[in-house]
Design an enzyme around this catalytic site. Structure first.
Site, PDB file in Angstrom:
ATOM      1  CG  HIS A 155      -2.028  -0.960   1.196  1.00 22.46           C
ATOM      2  ND1 HIS A 155      -2.872  -1.104   0.120  1.00 22.46           N
ATOM      3  CD2 HIS A 155      -2.424  -1.871   2.122  1.00 22.46           C
ATOM      4  CE1 HIS A 155      -3.750  -2.063   0.379  1.00 22.46           C
ATOM      5  NE2 HIS A 155      -3.497  -2.540   1.580  1.00 22.46           N
ATOM      6  CG  ASP A 195      -2.855  -8.203   0.777  1.00 17.67           C
ATOM      7  OD1 ASP A 195      -2.113  -8.439   1.741  1.00 17.67           O
ATOM      8  OD2 ASP A 195      -3.900  -7.533   0.874  1.00 17.67           O
ATOM      9  CG  HIS A 197      -6.775  -5.127   1.673  1.00 18.49           C
ATOM     10  ND1 HIS A 197      -6.260  -5.971   2.640  1.00 18.49           N
ATOM     11  CD2 HIS A 197      -7.994  -4.740   2.120  1.00 18.49           C
ATOM     12  CE1 HIS A 197      -7.135  -6.094   3.630  1.00 18.49           C
ATOM     13  NE2 HIS A 197      -8.191  -5.360   3.341  1.00 18.49           N
ATOM     14  CG  ASP A 288      -4.977  -9.803   3.392  1.00 23.33           C
ATOM     15  OD1 ASP A 288      -4.612 -10.361   2.339  1.00 23.33           O
ATOM     16  OD2 ASP A 288      -4.806  -8.590   3.594  1.00 23.33           O
TER      17      ASP A 288
END
Length: 662
Positions: A155, A195, A197, A288
């Site tokens: 991120h 991931d 996200h 995740d």
């Protein structure tokens, strides 16, 4: 079994020399556990994440069969290949004593970030560790490697830490191989981000770079899932020479599992990887999306991850580096990492038999991605046969971000009680991060009390012209056509007064979709005034505290509000400057607050895009789009109920705004 400080480090001689085994590198360092919450509060991104992985690997005898490497801190010059000098300087010094009095305040201004005395060292070790294993694999000293690192990285953007990430570890390693070590012959890198996200930071790093094929599969839900913007939509394919080298597969719902991910591998990633023919593969290995993760809400099993990895080993002569990203269920991340290590060591044969079908939404997304990318990758040109896409899971298995995570099936309830409590206290599905009660920061109650005493006029030109829609931002809830409800303001008192007025600004509609309305454009106004332009605006008299909450909901709803976004000093300065960019919302669409004058000696404020975005609209970099029927309907209702225009006149007003050139 406890892992003591220093365990998991060696001189690189710990390896089984069996001819049948690949040389697999492994990095873990207890020093990366020094990054933790300032006051010892539990948090999903905690040191236990990497210690449980290491313990699991040791119990399985994995380190004894690997080349276990020492972690090294990355050098600033290599980090600056991805991040700004100011950002690198901040992370380098943030743990020093000179920042003790303001460290928490700095963290509170960032999106989902905590900082402490160990953050700097951990961040430098994480980035350096990924560089170390990537270089060794590129040299041929290792066949593949896994870097068990934290904090995660994907991120982190050029000038901003966010989403638990301080440095973008994988992007830094890729940049290092391409720009610092050309003699290694690494000319093309495939980065796979699984991931849950979207890897927004990695995408932006290589947005115009054809040397890197960035592939991200993630939960998106039309921009309502973290990081809650349109960056992860499938229309974001890269720019200039990098066009076509950015591939996003955005899930429309949760509960995606092995069958969904394998369908994406088989019908998007694997065909494109064959054409691209990478020299090395870097995997942002967040776990995740694993079954039982409290933030992800998906259902990928350790076996599923092993199959995904096995398919990638057919490329780049198996030169693959995995770097840990997210993953917050300790049992799941340990088991998933072990499954991947067994694949790297070629421990056991992998069957691809999955007794499940993808969701209908998965096939829809796959087909949309293939159509969008087919002009760049001819292998994606053919339509998938209906005999394939008709094989789908029942719709009742879907999970949307607005639904209760309590509805997840029994198999995913492998979360410790402590972590469940931590999630409830610290974070919601959009990764809200709250770091409360720091002695050196202004408390939420304090600034709210102060700003509640000041009134402003909020001037709306879009859907908020309809009072019922605007009240969603005050009272919470949603109106017809909205895909998700608003959280509302802390102060739920209705506007003290409502007026209408026209201003000399240009109305237009842009963007492909929104998290609130789905596909279609939304309203913006040119920040600069022009006497030839006229736009209707509905003025709501609200407090400056309420304006902050509206500003929050219009931009990044998951931002921490321990301090105001727009305070009394900003209100004073904007009357001289004319506009103000809200730095905390640089990724939001409406982070430019514009001063329109005064009504009854009360400032009139609106919010729109910055001038830089306006130029992107003009150039076509950001699309101009007509609004959806539902969104346009709110504008019509607002204008009609406000007695400004008839329904026919309001419709014409919107159509003219859509067709008139910028």
């Amino acid at each position: 079994m406890e892992v003591k400080s220093g365990e998991g480090q060696s001189n690189g001689n710990c390896v089984n020399e069996s001819r049948n085994e690949r040389r697999v590198g492994l990095i873990y360092d207890q020093r990366m556990c020094k990054h933790r919450t300032p006051y010892g509060d539990d948090h999903p991104e905690k040191p236990d994440r990497i210690t449980v992985i290491w313990n699991k690997l040791e119990l399985a005898g994995i380190p004894q069969r690997c080349v276990v490497l020492n972690a090294k801190e990355a050098e600033d010059k290599y980090i600056c290949g991805v991040h700004s000098k100011n950002h690198v300087k901040l992370i380098r010094n943030i743990s020093s004593k000179q920042y003790d009095s303001r460290r928490n305040r700095i963290a509170s201004k960032l999106n989902s970030i905590y900082l402490n005395e160990g953050s700097s060292e951990s961040a430098y070790l994480a980035a350096g560790s990924v560089i170390e294993v990537a270089e060794r694999v590129a040299k041929g000293e290792l066949n593949s490697a896994f870097a068990v690192v934290r904090p995660p990285g994907h991120h982190a953007e050029y000038d901003e830490a966010m989403g638990f990430c301080l440095f973008n570890n994988v992007a830094i390693a890729a940049s290092y191989l391409l720009d610092q070590r050309p003699e290694l012959g690494i000319n093309k890198i495939l980065i796979v981000d699984w991931d849950v996200h979207h890897g927004n930071g990695t995408q932006k790093t290589f947005w115009k770079d054809p040397r890197v094929l960035f592939f991200s599969v993630h939960r998106h839900e039309f921009g309502s899932f973290y990081p809650a913007n349109d960056d992860g939509f499938y229309t974001m394919v890269g720019e200039g020479p990098g066009a076509g080298y950015n591939i996003n597969v955005p899930w429309e719902n949760g509960r995606c599992g092995d069958a969904d991910y394998l369908a994406v591998w088989d019908h998007i990633l694997v065909p494109v990887a064959k054409e691209f023919n990478p020299d090395i593969i870097l995997i942002s290995a967040g776990f995740d999306a694993a079954i039982g993760d409290p933030l992800g809400g998906c259902r990928v099993t350790p076996y599923g991850y092993s199959v995904l990895l096995k398919k990638l080993m057919d490329f780049a002569q198996g030169r693959i580096v995995l770097a840990l990203e997210g993953g917050y269920n300790l049992d799941s991340i340990a088991k998933s990492t072990l499954a991947c290590m067994e694949v790297l060591l070629e421990d056991k044969p992998i069957s691809e038999l999955i007794e499940a079908y993808p969701f209908e939404s998965t096939w829809r997304v796959i087909q949309a991605v293939r159509r969008k990318l087919s002009t760049f990758w001819p292998t994606l040109t053919d339509e998938l046969p209906t005999t394939l896409t008709n094989q789908k899971a029942p719709p009742h298995d879907l999970l949307l971000s607005s639904e209760s995570e309590d509805e997840v099936d029994e198999a995913s309830k492998i979360i410790s009680k402590d972590l469940v409590q931590a999630i409830e206290d610290v974070v919601d599905p959009l990764l809200k991060l709250k770091i409360d009660d720091y002695p050196d920061q202004v408390t939420s109650a304090s600034w709210r009390s102060k700003l509640s005493k000041t009134d402003i006029w909020y001037a709306s030109f879009g859907s908020n012209m309809w009072k019922s829609r605007f009240l969603c931002y005050i009272e919470g809830g949603q109106v017809i056509g909205m895909k998700k409800p608003c959280s509302g303001s802390m102060d739920r008192n209705p506007p003290k007064e409502i007026r209408w007025k026209m201003f000399p600004h240009r109305l237009f509609f842009g963007r492909d979709f929104t998290q609130t309305w789905g596909p279609g454009g939304v309203a913006f106004v040119n920040p600069r005034s022009n006497n030839e332009d006229k736009v209707y605006m509905c003025l709501y008299k609200i407090t400056l505290e309420q304006f902050n909450d509206v500003l929050l909901q219009e931009n990044v709803p998951d931002h921490d509000m321990n301090s105001p976004l727009f305070d009394l000093n900003d209100l004073d300065s904007i009357q001289n400057e004319g506009s103000l960019i809200v730095e905390a919302f640089k990724r939001g669409w409406y982070h430019n607050v514009v001063y329109l004058g005064k009504e009854d000696d009360i400032p009139v404020l609106t919010m729109t895009c910055p001038l830089s975005a306006l130029e992107s609209f003009k150039s076509g970099e950001i699309p101009l789009r007509a609004p959806s029927k539902d969104y346009a309907g709110t504008l019509v209702r607002g204008l009609v109920e406000g007695k400004q225009l008839s329904e026919e006149e309001a419709t014409t007003y919107i159509q003219e705004a859509c067709t008139k050139s910028l």
